[in-house]
Design a protein around this motif. Structure first.
Motif, short mmCIF file in Angstrom:
data_model
loop_
_atom_site.label_atom_id
_atom_site.label_comp_id
_atom_site.label_asym_id
_atom_site.label_seq_id
_atom_site.Cartn_x
_atom_site.Cartn_y
_atom_site.Cartn_z
N SER A 4 0.75 -1.25 0.14
CA SER A 4 -0.04 -0.01 0.05
C SER A 4 0.97 1.20 0.30
O SER A 4 1.99 1.25 0.50
CB SER A 4 -0.82 -0.09 1.26
OG SER A 4 -0.10 0.02 2.37
N GLY A 5 0.33 2.26 -0.50
CA GLY A 5 1.04 3.60 -0.31
C GLY A 5 2.02 3.91 -1.44
O GLY A 5 1.93 3.16 -2.27
N SER A 6 2.47 5.25 -1.69
CA SER A 6 3.24 5.44 -2.60
C SER A 6 4.99 5.30 -2.08
O SER A 6 5.23 5.85 -0.69
CB SER A 6 3.13 6.77 -3.02
OG SER A 6 1.56 6.96 -3.63
N ALA B 243 19.72 8.72 -8.68
CA ALA B 243 18.32 8.73 -9.52
C ALA B 243 17.43 8.14 -8.50
O ALA B 243 17.66 7.39 -7.69
CB ALA B 243 18.73 7.66 -10.59
N GLY B 244 16.21 8.82 -8.53
CA GLY B 244 14.99 8.42 -7.97
C GLY B 244 13.68 8.63 -8.75
O GLY B 244 13.62 9.37 -9.75
N THR B 245 12.73 7.84 -8.35
CA THR B 245 11.37 7.70 -9.07
C THR B 245 10.30 7.67 -7.93
O THR B 245 10.50 6.77 -7.18
CB THR B 245 11.47 6.99 -10.19
OG1 THR B 245 10.08 7.13 -10.94
CG2 THR B 245 11.49 5.46 -9.55
N TYR B 246 9.13 8.38 -8.12
CA TYR B 246 8.21 8.17 -7.17
C TYR B 246 7.12 7.25 -7.79
O TYR B 246 6.76 7.55 -8.97
CB TYR B 246 7.40 9.71 -6.84
CG TYR B 246 6.61 9.80 -5.77
CD1 TYR B 246 5.54 9.87 -5.89
CD2 TYR B 246 7.17 9.19 -4.45
CE1 TYR B 246 4.49 10.05 -4.60
CE2 TYR B 246 6.36 9.39 -3.22
CZ TYR B 246 5.09 9.74 -3.56
OH TYR B 246 4.40 9.82 -2.24
N THR B 247 6.70 6.32 -7.22
CA THR B 247 5.88 5.37 -7.68
C THR B 247 4.39 6.08 -7.99
O THR B 247 3.86 5.12 -9.09
CB THR B 247 5.58 4.23 -6.82
OG1 THR B 247 4.91 4.69 -5.42
CG2 THR B 247 6.79 3.48 -6.28
N ASP B 248 3.99 6.97 -7.54
CA ASP B 248 2.67 7.64 -7.81
C ASP B 248 3.21 8.89 -8.65
O ASP B 248 3.13 9.89 -8.19
CB ASP B 248 2.09 8.05 -6.56
CG ASP B 248 0.53 8.58 -6.90
OD1 ASP B 248 -0.04 9.32 -5.61
OD2 ASP B 248 0.25 8.45 -7.91
N SER C 227 11.89 4.54 0.17
CA SER C 227 11.46 5.50 1.28
C SER C 227 9.97 5.72 1.00
O SER C 227 9.41 6.00 -0.11
CB SER C 227 12.21 6.55 1.18
OG SER C 227 11.70 7.31 1.93
N VAL C 228 9.37 6.13 2.24
CA VAL C 228 7.88 6.56 2.03
C VAL C 228 7.96 8.11 1.94
O VAL C 228 6.75 8.79 1.57
CB VAL C 228 6.94 6.25 3.29
CG1 VAL C 228 6.88 4.77 3.44
CG2 VAL C 228 7.81 6.89 4.49
N TRP C 229 9.05 8.68 1.81
CA TRP C 229 9.08 10.04 1.59
C TRP C 229 8.95 10.35 0.19
O TRP C 229 9.25 9.52 -0.67
CB TRP C 229 10.73 10.89 2.08
CG TRP C 229 10.64 10.72 3.42
CD1 TRP C 229 10.62 9.82 4.26
CD2 TRP C 229 10.53 11.99 4.40
NE1 TRP C 229 10.86 10.33 5.55
CE2 TRP C 229 10.57 11.56 5.50
CE3 TRP C 229 10.45 13.28 4.00
CZ2 TRP C 229 10.67 12.59 6.72
CZ3 TRP C 229 10.40 14.10 5.00
CH2 TRP C 229 10.67 13.88 6.33
N PHE C 230 8.42 11.40 -0.35
CA PHE C 230 8.42 11.97 -1.52
C PHE C 230 9.42 12.38 -2.30
O PHE C 230 10.43 12.80 -1.65
CB PHE C 230 7.32 13.20 -1.52
CG PHE C 230 6.97 13.86 -2.91
CD1 PHE C 230 7.72 15.00 -3.32
CD2 PHE C 230 6.15 13.31 -3.62
CE1 PHE C 230 7.42 15.70 -4.28
CE2 PHE C 230 5.93 13.90 -4.91
CZ PHE C 230 6.52 15.19 -5.34
#
Length: 127
Positions: A29-31, A49-54, A99-102
């Motif tokens: 659950s969650g992004s 590098a990073g990418t946000y799942t949402d 990470s749960v962080w944006f």
């Protein structure tokens, strides 16, 4: 519990390419912000590098812009880092992290904000 397993590291000459893979356990659950970090001997761990799942917004460190591409295959629960035009200064242990962080194109949380890490895969670029 989130599990991350990297693969794909190796030794290449300058100018060469590698693709790193990180198989992730399914996030229930969650992004999340999914990212690649690297650490050279005697240096701090740095986010490359990073990418946000949402939303899929991607971040790149200035040192890798135009050469590295982060992507994810949700069907395979796999995060990738395509690296081209590799330089000796790209040498290091590469880790995937969650990470749960944006995160966004302009922001990647520091390593301390990432709760889940893989074991790392070594990348060595010779001149």
């Amino acid at each position: 519990q989130v599990h991350l397993v990297e693969s794909g590291g190796g030794s290449v000459q300058a100018g060469g390419s590698l693709r790193l893979s990180c198989v992730t356990s399914e996030f229930t659950s969650g992004s999340y912000c999914l990212a690649w970090f690297r650490q050279a001997p005697g240096k701090e761990r740095e986010g490359v590098a990073g990418t946000y799942t949402d939303g899929g917004d991607t971040y790149y460190a200035d040192s890798v812009k135009g050469r590295f591409t982060i992507s994810q295959d949700n069907a395979k629960n796999t995060l990738y880092l395509q690296m081209v035009s590799l330089k000796p200064e790209d040498t290091g242990m590469y880790y995937c992290a969650a990470s749960v962080w944006f995160c966004s194109s302009g922001y990647l949380p520091g390593a301390g904000k990432f709760d889940h890490w893989g074991q790392g895969t070594q990348v060595t670029v010779s001149s």
